[in-house]
Design an enzyme around this catalytic site. Structure first.
Site, mmCIF file in Angstrom:
data_model
loop_
_atom_site.group_PDB
_atom_site.id
_atom_site.type_symbol
_atom_site.label_atom_id
_atom_site.label_comp_id
_atom_site.label_asym_id
_atom_site.label_seq_id
_atom_site.Cartn_x
_atom_site.Cartn_y
_atom_site.Cartn_z
ATOM 1 N N ARG A 1 0.845 -1.207 0.000
ATOM 2 C CA ARG A 1 0.000 0.000 0.000
ATOM 3 C C ARG A 1 0.879 1.256 0.000
ATOM 4 O O ARG A 1 0.612 2.220 -0.710
ATOM 5 C CB ARG A 1 -0.914 0.028 1.233
ATOM 6 N N GLU B 1 -14.156 -14.905 8.397
ATOM 7 C CA GLU B 1 -14.068 -14.291 7.065
ATOM 8 C C GLU B 1 -13.755 -15.347 6.006
ATOM 9 O O GLU B 1 -12.591 -15.683 5.787
ATOM 10 C CB GLU B 1 -12.984 -13.200 7.059
ATOM 11 N N LYS C 1 -17.838 -12.004 8.073
ATOM 12 C CA LYS C 1 -17.267 -11.032 7.136
ATOM 13 C C LYS C 1 -17.143 -11.693 5.769
ATOM 14 O O LYS C 1 -16.123 -12.299 5.449
ATOM 15 C CB LYS C 1 -15.897 -10.576 7.655
ATOM 16 N N SER D 1 -14.314 -5.445 1.320
ATOM 17 C CA SER D 1 -14.499 -4.754 0.032
ATOM 18 C C SER D 1 -13.796 -5.481 -1.105
ATOM 19 O O SER D 1 -14.214 -5.340 -2.268
ATOM 20 C CB SER D 1 -14.068 -3.286 0.121
ATOM 21 N N GLY D 2 -12.741 -6.200 -0.839
ATOM 22 C CA GLY D 2 -12.162 -7.146 -1.792
ATOM 23 C C GLY D 2 -11.631 -6.590 -3.096
ATOM 24 O O GLY D 2 -11.485 -7.342 -4.054
ATOM 25 N N GLY D 3 -11.393 -5.277 -3.170
ATOM 26 C CA GLY D 3 -10.885 -4.708 -4.424
ATOM 27 C C GLY D 3 -11.937 -3.901 -5.179
ATOM 28 O O GLY D 3 -11.664 -3.361 -6.248
ATOM 29 N N ARG E 1 -9.472 -1.525 2.111
ATOM 30 C CA ARG E 1 -9.167 -0.602 1.014
ATOM 31 C C ARG E 1 -10.284 0.403 0.748
ATOM 32 O O ARG E 1 -10.026 1.573 0.497
ATOM 33 C CB ARG E 1 -8.856 -1.405 -0.256
HETATM 34 P P1 13P Z 1 -10.626 -5.185 2.021
HETATM 35 O O1 13P Z 1 -11.868 -4.450 2.400
HETATM 36 O O2 13P Z 1 -9.556 -4.302 1.437
HETATM 37 O O3 13P Z 1 -10.914 -6.406 1.184
HETATM 38 O O4 13P Z 1 -9.960 -5.687 3.358
HETATM 39 C C1 13P Z 1 -10.731 -6.292 4.295
HETATM 40 C C2 13P Z 1 -9.949 -7.303 5.026
HETATM 41 O O5 13P Z 1 -9.814 -7.229 6.222
HETATM 42 C C3 13P Z 1 -9.395 -8.433 4.272
HETATM 43 O O6 13P Z 1 -9.023 -9.439 5.161
#
Ligand code: 13P
Length: 338
Positions: free
Chosen positions: A33, A177, A219, A261-263, A292
């Site tokens: 990042r 998650e 999550k 959010s995953g990208g 992100r």
């Molecule tokens: P993102 O929202 O960037 O996908 O990150 C969430 C997260 O904690 C991934 O493990």
């Protein structure tokens, strides 16, 4: 804050449209990042960046929990205040990522299982003593040629259930998650199928282990088209299919679903969440646990420079506020014009 048990902690984190700030990037991920803004990933720069985020005005009222990496839970701000105390001062709870990353699975090319159960109990005890109230473990599921396999899904969901039980035994809320990655050219229907199989397996393992669902947060990914797919599903379709998949596979006594959010771009992640909450028809709180999608504009505005701290904090505050509105189904696109 007087929270007496894991059920109260889980409910607190997602109360009143609040969500979670995921700031638990490992040092290598944080390095990536920072590379994007030309900043070196030193311990001090990571501290300065996170201190800036945690002092943002918009944390208050919008963020109920912050997920941290081990280093950050132990770190102090420049004035000596523990970073975890800054989070508490903002009315949010500190949490901790406890998995130890991904390991390849024998005979399953391209698939991984998340590890970290060894010594987990001792680590959890130390984290509780430092004030962590919740934990996170991320499993990764890849859609590809012949994947995900049942073996990969089963191994990952079993590990998630083992972890969740350990967390609850130590009086911490587990965030489970199971992330189906957006990478690839797959259709939204293939994502639906992989997400459905993962959720079914996860809740069956959680039940087998005797995990208290009312003291757990989920999550998940949203059900979307693959990032490189030619046809991208609309906001309405993502919202509809994600809800359909969750309603069919997630127990109604779970207190909260907090999406990753995953990208997805920051505004799209907000728009999807808002569209689902406008549809309604579910019993859990439907909120966010974005990394992100909460941090990207703030990271860019900061650029590692002290003089940019205020505009950067303003960016984080804005995204936190927008996502709270989306968790209440009250976001409008025009609110993004500032
Ligand atoms: P993102 O929202 O960037 O996908 O990150 C969430 C997260 O904690 C991934 O493990």
């Amino acid at each position: 804050m007087s929270l007496n048990n894991i059920e109260e902690i889980a409910a607190f984190i997602v109360a009143d449209g609040k969500g979670i700030l995921a700031a638990d990037e490992s040092n290598p991920t944080c390095g990536k990042r920072f590379d994007s803004i030309g900043v070196e990933s030193t311990e001090e720069n990571r501290r300065d960046y996170r201190e800036m985020l945690f002092r943002s005005k918009g944390m208050k009222e919008n963020i109920g929990g912050v997920i941290l990496f081990d280093e950050t839970l132990r770190q102090s701000a420049a004035d000596g205040t523990l970073l975890r105390d800054l989070i508490l001062d903002q009315g949010a709870l500190p949490g901790i990522k406890v998995d130890k990353g991904l390991q390849p699975i024998d005979d399953c090319p391209g698939e991984t299982v998340t590890v970290g159960l060894d010594g987990l109990d001792e680590r959890l005890k130390e984290y509780v003593a430092m004030g962590a109230k919740f934990t996170k473990w991320r499993a990764v599921i890849n859609i590809g040629d012949g994947t995900p396999t049942d073996k990969c899904i089963d191994a990952n969901m079993q590990a998630l259930a083992d972890y969740a039980k350990h967390a609850q035994n130590n009086r911490m809320v587990p965030i489970v998650e199971p992330e189906v990655l957006m990478d690839g050219e797959h259709s939204i229907d293939e994502c639906y199928e992989a997400t459905k199989r993962s959720l079914k397996s996860l809740f069956s393992h959680l039940e087998d282990k005797g995990v208290n669902i009312k003291g757990t947060l989920l999550k998940p990914n949203m059900v979307t088209s693959g990032k490189s797919a030619d046809v991208q599903a609309s906001i309405e379709e993502v919202a509809k299919k994600t809800l359909e998949c969750l309603i069919a596979n997630v127990p109604s006594d779970l207190p909260g679903v907090t999406f990753l959010s995953g990208g997805q771009s920051d505004v799209l992640a907000t728009a999807h969440l808002d569209a689902m909450n406008k549809i309604g028809g579910f019993s859990w709180k439907l909120s966010f646990s974005y990394g992100r999608a909460l941090q990207a504009p703030a990271l860019k505005a900061w650029g590692g420079k002290k003089e940019n701290v205020f505009i950067s904090q303003d960016e984080l505050s804005h995204r936190a506020e927008m996502n709270k509105l989306a968790s209440l189904g009250q976001w409008e696109e025009e609110l993004e014009d500032r």
